[in-house]
Scaffold this motif. Structure first.
Motif, PDB file in Angstrom:
ATOM      1  N   GLY A 262      42.144  52.937  28.562  1.00 48.14           N
ATOM      2  CA  GLY A 262      41.191  52.126  27.613  1.00 48.14           C
ATOM      3  C   GLY A 262      39.843  52.519  27.227  1.00 48.14           C
ATOM      4  N   THR A 263      39.179  51.844  26.727  1.00 46.45           N
ATOM      5  CA  THR A 263      37.585  52.113  26.444  1.00 46.45           C
ATOM      6  C   THR A 263      36.621  51.259  27.388  1.00 46.45           C
ATOM      7  N   GLY A 264      37.065  50.188  28.188  1.00 45.81           N
ATOM      8  CA  GLY A 264      36.172  49.384  28.886  1.00 45.81           C
ATOM      9  C   GLY A 264      36.115  48.142  28.184  1.00 45.81           C
ATOM     10  N   LYS A 265      37.089  47.994  27.366  1.00 42.88           N
ATOM     11  CA  LYS A 265      36.999  46.826  26.482  1.00 42.88           C
ATOM     12  C   LYS A 265      37.265  45.482  27.406  1.00 42.88           C
ATOM     13  N   THR A 266      36.766  44.437  27.526  1.00 43.57           N
ATOM     14  CA  THR A 266      36.860  43.058  28.498  1.00 43.57           C
ATOM     15  C   THR A 266      36.951  42.051  27.793  1.00 43.57           C
ATOM     16  N   ASP A 267      37.707  40.925  28.516  1.00 42.47           N
ATOM     17  CA  ASP A 267      37.666  39.329  28.150  1.00 42.47           C
ATOM     18  C   ASP A 267      37.966  38.812  29.318  1.00 42.47           C
ATOM     19  N   ILE A 268      36.878  38.426  30.092  1.00 42.87           N
ATOM     20  CA  ILE A 268      37.012  38.010  31.454  1.00 42.87           C
ATOM     21  C   ILE A 268      36.358  36.515  31.514  1.00 42.87           C
ATOM     22  N   ASP A 269      37.175  35.543  32.260  1.00 41.96           N
ATOM     23  CA  ASP A 269      36.957  34.370  32.437  1.00 41.96           C
ATOM     24  C   ASP A 269      37.604  33.640  33.684  1.00 41.96           C
ATOM     25  N   THR A 270      36.963  33.980  34.682  1.00 43.77           N
ATOM     26  CA  THR A 270      37.376  33.733  36.135  1.00 43.77           C
ATOM     27  C   THR A 270      37.230  32.538  36.644  1.00 43.77           C
ATOM     28  N   SER A 271      36.522  31.657  35.687  1.00 49.77           N
ATOM     29  CA  SER A 271      35.880  30.317  36.193  1.00 49.77           C
ATOM     30  C   SER A 271      34.677  30.428  37.307  1.00 49.77           C
ATOM     31  N   VAL A 272      34.279  31.551  37.771  1.00 56.18           N
ATOM     32  CA  VAL A 272      33.215  31.934  38.705  1.00 56.18           C
ATOM     33  C   VAL A 272      32.307  32.840  37.932  1.00 56.18           C
ATOM     34  N   PRO A 273      31.265  32.056  37.272  1.00 62.00           N
ATOM     35  CA  PRO A 273      30.230  33.030  36.298  1.00 62.00           C
ATOM     36  C   PRO A 273      29.814  34.243  36.929  1.00 62.00           C
TER      37      PRO A 273
ATOM     38  N   ASN B   1      32.522  36.675  36.805  1.00 62.95           N
ATOM     39  CA  ASN B   1      32.792  37.215  35.540  1.00 62.95           C
ATOM     40  C   ASN B   1      31.843  38.375  34.903  1.00 62.95           C
ATOM     41  N   HIS B   2      30.891  38.426  35.600  1.00 63.91           N
ATOM     42  CA  HIS B   2      29.800  39.668  35.398  1.00 63.91           C
ATOM     43  C   HIS B   2      30.192  40.641  36.208  1.00 63.91           C
ATOM     44  N   MET B   3      30.656  40.466  37.544  1.00 69.63           N
ATOM     45  CA  MET B   3      31.020  41.621  38.373  1.00 69.63           C
ATOM     46  C   MET B   3      32.375  42.325  37.722  1.00 69.63           C
ATOM     47  N   MET B   4      33.442  41.546  37.417  1.00 66.69           N
ATOM     48  CA  MET B   4      34.638  41.989  36.888  1.00 66.69           C
ATOM     49  C   MET B   4      34.554  42.548  35.257  1.00 66.69           C
ATOM     50  N   THR B   5      33.552  42.348  34.697  1.00 67.72           N
ATOM     51  CA  THR B   5      33.369  42.777  33.479  1.00 67.72           C
ATOM     52  C   THR B   5      32.609  44.199  33.503  1.00 67.72           C
ATOM     53  N   ALA B   6      31.527  44.129  34.542  1.00 72.17           N
ATOM     54  CA  ALA B   6      31.210  45.556  35.005  1.00 72.17           C
ATOM     55  C   ALA B   6      32.145  46.419  35.410  1.00 72.17           C
ATOM     56  N   LEU B   7      33.355  46.102  36.091  1.00 68.43           N
ATOM     57  CA  LEU B   7      34.361  46.917  36.664  1.00 68.43           C
ATOM     58  C   LEU B   7      35.130  47.452  35.651  1.00 68.43           C
TER      59      LEU B   7
ATOM     60  N   ALA C 170      41.418  32.828  34.549  1.00 65.67           N
ATOM     61  CA  ALA C 170      41.870  32.467  35.778  1.00 65.67           C
ATOM     62  C   ALA C 170      41.238  31.027  35.889  1.00 65.67           C
ATOM     63  N   THR C 171      41.837  30.037  36.553  1.00 66.62           N
ATOM     64  CA  THR C 171      41.496  28.704  37.072  1.00 66.62           C
ATOM     65  C   THR C 171      41.725  28.579  38.508  1.00 66.62           C
ATOM     66  N   GLY C 172      41.056  27.439  39.113  1.00 67.83           N
ATOM     67  CA  GLY C 172      41.374  27.547  40.647  1.00 67.83           C
ATOM     68  C   GLY C 172      40.677  26.145  41.096  1.00 67.83           C
ATOM     69  N   ASP C 173      40.721  25.995  42.337  1.00 59.55           N
ATOM     70  CA  ASP C 173      40.229  24.992  42.965  1.00 59.55           C
ATOM     71  C   ASP C 173      38.414  25.130  43.544  1.00 59.55           C
ATOM     72  N   THR C 174      37.917  25.737  42.345  1.00 61.61           N
ATOM     73  CA  THR C 174      36.555  26.005  42.776  1.00 61.61           C
ATOM     74  C   THR C 174      35.546  24.809  42.972  1.00 61.61           C
ATOM     75  N   ASP C 175      36.202  23.619  42.818  1.00 62.69           N
ATOM     76  CA  ASP C 175      35.302  22.379  43.297  1.00 62.69           C
ATOM     77  C   ASP C 175      35.285  22.552  44.843  1.00 62.69           C
ATOM     78  N   ILE C 176      36.288  23.130  45.429  1.00 63.60           N
ATOM     79  CA  ILE C 176      36.274  23.299  46.959  1.00 63.60           C
ATOM     80  C   ILE C 176      35.496  24.465  47.463  1.00 63.60           C
ATOM     81  N   ASP C 177      35.702  25.495  46.666  1.00 56.52           N
ATOM     82  CA  ASP C 177      34.996  26.913  47.197  1.00 56.52           C
ATOM     83  C   ASP C 177      35.409  28.038  45.948  1.00 56.52           C
TER      84      ASP C 177
END
Length: 199
Positions: A24-35, A38-44, A56-63
């Motif tokens: 690809g060309t580094g195009k990203t659409d990232i929503d990990t539910s952990v802000p 998101n920044h790190m995976m966008t950079a990756l 992605a969604t998950g039990d981020t209310d726990i951790d």
């Protein structure tokens, strides 16, 4: 042949939908539910030139741990799947990336043999809360999970750094740049770049 992969992983702790294109060309659409993640995976994605979509969604209310780990697992699995038999790739690469006072180096071997060594993070980095949701200890855990599930050898070294955000971002960007060159086709390589004939 397209070097792409799409994987959906759902557990009682998270649901991850991930697609990538190695050419690809580094195009990203990232929503990990952990802000911050998101920044790190966008950079990756951006700096590896891998097109990357993550929902992605998950039990981020726990951790954030479960969701962060599961995304890293799926990214590693997708990377391995998209690489196929690894015919014609460069295989080895390294990159050293600065971010202000932070400096990180990543060396990768797309070997088929998972291994991960992370060194140099300053004392106490693992306890730092970055962006309100992401602990410093998760950086190493992400790198280990990617390496194990992608079947790559990764050595990651923090050479210097003070600000936890800068350190983590330099590590992710160093991995990205090393991956960019390691997975690229090498026109001089005929077949699989291994004396074993398989990776």
């Amino acid at each position: 042949m397209a070097r792409t992969a799409t994987i959906v992983r759902e557990t009682s702790e998270s649901k991850v939908e991930l697609s990538l294109n190695l050419d690809g060309t580094g195009k990203t659409d990232i929503d990990t539910s952990v802000p911050f993640y998101n920044h790190m995976m966008t950079a990756l994605g951006k700096h590896s030139l891998i097109d990357l979509t993550i929902k992605a969604t998950g039990d981020t209310d726990i951790d954030a741990h479960h969701t962060v780990e599961d995304i890293a697992i799926v990214f590693g699995e997708a990377l391995k799947q998209a690489l196929g038999d690894k015919r014609g790739i460069r295989r080895f690469a390294d990159a050293t990336v600065p971010l202000d006072e932070a400096l990180a180096k990543a060396v990768v071997d797309i070997s088929g043999r998972p291994y991960c060594v992370c060194t140099g993070e300053p004392e106490g980095f693992e306890y730092c809360m970055i962006g309100g949701h992401f602990t410093g200890s998760l950086v190493r855990h992400v790198m280990e999970s990617i390496a194990m599930h992608a079947g790559i050898c990764l050595h990651l070294q923090v050479i210097s750094g003070r600000d936890p955000h800068h350190i983590a971002e330099a590590e992710f960007k160093a991995l990205a740049r090393a991956l960019r060159f390691a997975i690229e086709p090498d026109l001089r390589v005929d077949g699989i770049p291994s004396t074993k004939g398989a990776l």
